[in-house]
Structure formats: C-alpha cells, structure tokens
Motif scaffolding. Structure first.
Motif, PDB file in Angstrom:
ATOM      1  N   ASN A 298      -2.516  39.036 -29.929  1.00  0.00           N
ATOM      2  CA  ASN A 298      -3.698  38.364 -29.390  1.00  0.00           C
ATOM      3  C   ASN A 298      -3.863  38.553 -27.890  1.00  0.00           C
ATOM      4  OD1 ASN A 298      -4.992  36.470 -31.643  1.00  0.00           O
ATOM      5  ND2 ASN A 298      -2.766  36.487 -31.951  1.00  0.00           N
ATOM      6  N   ALA A 299      -3.152  39.563 -27.340  1.00  0.00           N
ATOM      7  CA  ALA A 299      -3.280  39.908 -25.908  1.00  0.00           C
ATOM      8  C   ALA A 299      -3.098  38.694 -24.999  1.00  0.00           C
ATOM      9  CB  ALA A 299      -4.640  40.565 -25.653  1.00  0.00           C
ATOM     10  N   SER A 300      -2.102  37.860 -25.313  1.00  0.00           N
ATOM     11  CA  SER A 300      -1.759  36.652 -24.548  1.00  0.00           C
ATOM     12  C   SER A 300      -2.852  35.593 -24.585  1.00  0.00           C
ATOM     13  CB  SER A 300      -1.438  37.003 -23.087  1.00  0.00           C
ATOM     14  OG  SER A 300      -0.328  37.859 -22.993  1.00  0.00           O
ATOM     15  N   LEU A 301      -3.765  35.700 -25.558  1.00  0.00           N
ATOM     16  CA  LEU A 301      -4.880  34.756 -25.650  1.00  0.00           C
ATOM     17  C   LEU A 301      -4.868  33.988 -26.971  1.00  0.00           C
ATOM     18  CD1 LEU A 301      -7.678  37.085 -24.238  1.00  0.00           C
ATOM     19  CD2 LEU A 301      -6.434  35.300 -23.009  1.00  0.00           C
ATOM     20  N   TYR A 302      -3.697  33.878 -27.596  1.00  0.00           N
ATOM     21  CA  TYR A 302      -3.609  33.140 -28.872  1.00  0.00           C
ATOM     22  C   TYR A 302      -4.050  31.696 -28.666  1.00  0.00           C
ATOM     23  CZ  TYR A 302      -1.736  30.825 -32.977  1.00  0.00           C
ATOM     24  OH  TYR A 302      -1.606  30.067 -34.110  1.00  0.00           O
ATOM     25  N   ASN A 303      -3.561  31.096 -27.581  1.00  0.00           N
ATOM     26  CA  ASN A 303      -3.999  29.761 -27.179  1.00  0.00           C
ATOM     27  C   ASN A 303      -4.549  29.871 -25.756  1.00  0.00           C
ATOM     28  OD1 ASN A 303      -1.309  30.258 -26.190  1.00  0.00           O
ATOM     29  ND2 ASN A 303      -1.326  28.161 -25.423  1.00  0.00           N
TER      30      ASN A 303
END
Length: 428
Positions: A298-303
């Motif tokens: 998620n390219a460090s964008l999961y949360n």
C-alpha cells in the motif's frame, strides 16, 4: 448562527489567533442549566464579521543568538533551512491552499510529497531496487517486535550483538516471538566497546543477526559491520541515531530501521528499509499494523501515515542532497567529533570519555568530570549560555552531547570553549 461569505473566506486562510469576532446583532451567552434553550423559531440569526491581519510567513526576525544549541539525544535539532522552509509552507503548501497537516494522505498533493521523500532517500543511500522503503509509526521500539514477527517463526533462532541499552531492549522483546540468542554482550564492561567479529560464535541456522549501529545512551558506534556467517542469515540494524549521518552499503543488510527524530525529522516517523525477499515469512499472529508486506503493498498508505513528519523528513533529505550527499555530511560530522573529542582528550583528565576510542560515536558523546559533584553545575551553567540538554542519560549519569547532522560546527565550538572555561575555574 449564520456567517457571511466574506467572513468564511477569511477564516479559511487565517489562523484562529488572528481572528477578531464581532457579533453585530446579538451577544452570545451561555444558558444556565436550569433554563431551557429557546426554540429554533425564537433564535435570532447572528452575523459574524471577521477582520484579520495579513498572514506573515517570512523568516523570523529574531537574531541567531536567540536560538539555543540543543544537545538532546532526541528529539534533536533540525536544520535551520528546513525549519524556515516548513514555516513558509505551513499554511499554504506550494500553492495548494492547504497545510500538509490537513490534506488527504491519498490526495495527489501528499502523494507527491511522500514519493519525493522516498526518491531522495533512495538517492542518498543508493538503495537498490529490490528494497522497499516504508514510512511507519510507533518508533523504532515497535520494530523490536515487528522484525521477528515478519521474518521468522516462533521456533527460529536469531542472533543479537548487544552493545548497549537499546540492543538489550531489542533482544528482550524478541524473546516473545522467537528464540533470540545473545552471542555477545558488553554489559559487564558498561557498554564501552564493540567485539572483534572474528571471535563471535554465530548460531548455525540463525535467521538474522541484529545490531544497534549506534547506541544513543552509551555512545558506542559500529565503524564497520559484521557479516552473517550463514548464507541464509541476514544482517538487521537499528540505525535510529546515526541514520543518514554517513554513507551505508544497504546491500549488506536485509533490513535497516530508524526513528526519524535524531537526524532526519521530528518524532513520529519510523523508516524501514527491507529487502523484498524477506516478505512472506510473517508469523500467522502478526498484527496487520506490524505486517511489512501490507504496508509495502500500500506504499506506506495502508492507514493514515504521519503526514507532516514525512513532509519534514522529505525537506531534510532535500537538504542533505543539496549539501553534496552523505559523503560530505560524514566529513562535517567527523570534524565536529574531532573538535569535541580532542577537547576531552586534552583536558588532562578533567573530562573523560569512557568509550574505547576506536568505536566512539560521532553522534552521541558521553563524558564525565573528574569531580562528579561538578556535573550538575556544568549542566546549569551551560544552560545559562544557551546550551541545553547536556545531562547524561539517567541510567549512566555524567554528561552527554548529541551532535547530530544539524548541529553546526559553531555549536560544538561554543561547547568546547565553555568546557575550557569551566575547567579553568574549577580545576584547582
């Protein structure tokens, strides 16, 4: 309550502290608990007019002498250029009309920020393409658990070289999730040295070898790195306090992790650099928020990530690139370290650094006074001269000067001048 269009426009771009609210028809007052509020029909519409001063985003006018030299181990001093840049973009990031703190982490504006930050970090460290860069939360301490949960199973053996308090904490946390073995500990020598790698007996079949590259509390730093003895064993390093202070051959490591708050940004961001073949080994009980592959996918964008912290890290990476990269950064750090260690070594024993000279940290310099009763006075007088956070960690005492990337040479020179003056007044 109705707000005029002009007022709404002003409030959207002006800090609340600068708004002057002027009710023009009815004064607002609180209703006592015993009195019921009027019905909606009985309430009067209130028009609020806002007047504001022009938002100032220019550089502060205070002189440089108003800025203290912060020798804290973290959160640490940030580069002045970075702080001024962040100030100029605080309310309006590059014409977007938004602060980074309010924009969507999935919007095109923040995507450009995090992608640029990763690109500059890859450039600085020459990170190979088969490594993922993750911007996470929870501090490096969270990685003490995340690492064994992601790259080994409960019955797997892993090796730890314990050179200080942080290495020891990582070792103890790993015991909850696998079978760690301390193959060397410097505790008996009060964490003042690093072992010769040739003498280490690594565990056959160990999944990884863990080190703390720089021990913040004790001031011990690896000048070169060990190689795992086994083909399938990987080197894992906590680089929290010397991350981006010098060039590193990332390809020698399976995983590098670092809290940002020493050298590359404010607290709240943790950076993990992990080789892609290590994915897929997570334990079945690994929490979603600690699963590296989920964050990578998620390219460090999961949360919602620590957006403003990542933005600040990106500004620091830009600044390090502009300085000429980590080779030039290391030269500056070596110069600062030499100035301070030379002063300690040349004090005829008034000041002493307990760490073996060959592994003394360029980031955290602990030292003691020959007269321990003077240490509190040293810290107090230094603070009056605008040099703060020099008291040693509570577990070891003494004095500690952290001279991370952003500490200017002038700060170290001022400290050394103070040290010499203090010695002249108390060495009797």
């Amino acid at each position: 309550m109705a707000i005029t269009t002009a007022s709404a426009a002003a409030s959207s771009t002006t800090p609340l502290s600068q708004l002057k609210l002027k009710p023009t028809s009815t004064q607002i007052s609180a209703f006592p608990a015993t009195v019921s509020r009027p019905s909606a029909r009985a309430q009067k519409t209130i028009s609020i007019h806002c007047s504001s001063t022009t938002l100032q985003t220019a550089a502060p006018t205070a002189s440089a002498t108003d800025r203290v030299f912060n020798f804290a181990a973290g959160p640490a001093i940030l580069p002045e250029k970075v702080l001024l840049k962040a100030q100029s973009e605080l309310y309006n990031w590059r014409g977007s009309g938004m602060s980074v703190m309010e924009m969507s982490h999935r919007g095109k504006e923040f995507l450009s920020i995090i992608q640029k930050a990763e690109s500059d970090l890859r450039n600085l460290l020459n990170i190979p393409s088969n490594y993922h860069v993750l911007f996470l939360q929870g501090g490096a301490t969270t990685q003490f658990a995340a690492i064994p949960l992601n790259i080994c199973q409960p019955d797997d053996v892993v090796d730890y070289i314990v050179t200080g308090s942080w290495g020891d904490k990582a070792f103890k946390e790993a015991a909850k999730y696998c079978k760690p073995k301390s193959i060397w500990s410097g505790k008996s020598d009060k964490y003042t040295k690093i072992p010769s790698f040739e003498t280490l007996e690594q565990t056959p079949g160990a999944k990884y070898l863990h080190i703390c590259a720089n021990e913040t509390i004790h001031g011990v730093e690896f000048k070169d790195y060990p190689s795992p003895a086994n083909e399938n064993e990987v080197l894992v390093a906590d680089m929290s306090s010397n991350f981006c202070s010098k060039p590193v051959d990332v390809s020698k490591f399976g995983l590098i992790y670092a809290g940002a708050q020493k050298n590359v940004g404010p607290s709240g961001v943790t950076i993990v650099i992990i080789r892609s073949d290590l994915f897929g080994n997570a334990q079945s009980t690994t929490p979603v928020m600690l699963d590296y592959k989920i964050h990578a996918d998620n390219a460090s964008l999961y949360n919602t990530p620590p957006c403003y912290g990542i933005y600040m890290c990106g500004l620091v990476f830009e600044d390090l690139v502009a300085q000429g990269g980590l080779i030039e950064v290391e030269k500056k750090n070596a110069k600062k370290g030499k100035i301070l260690y030379d002063a300690i070594n040349g004090s005829n024993g008034f000041y002493k650094c307990p760490v073996v000279e060959s592994v003394r940290s360029l980031m955290n310099v602990p030292f003691t006074l020959a007269k321990p009763e003077l240490e509190a006075e040293f810290v107090k007088e230094a603070a009056k001269e605008k040099m703060v956070q020099l008291k040693g960690h509570r577990s070891v005492g003494g004095i500690r000067a952290s001279i991370y990337n952003a500490m200017p040479v002038a700060g170290v020179e001022k400290l050394v001048a103070f040290m010499k003056d203090f010695q002249a007044r108390h060495d009797g």
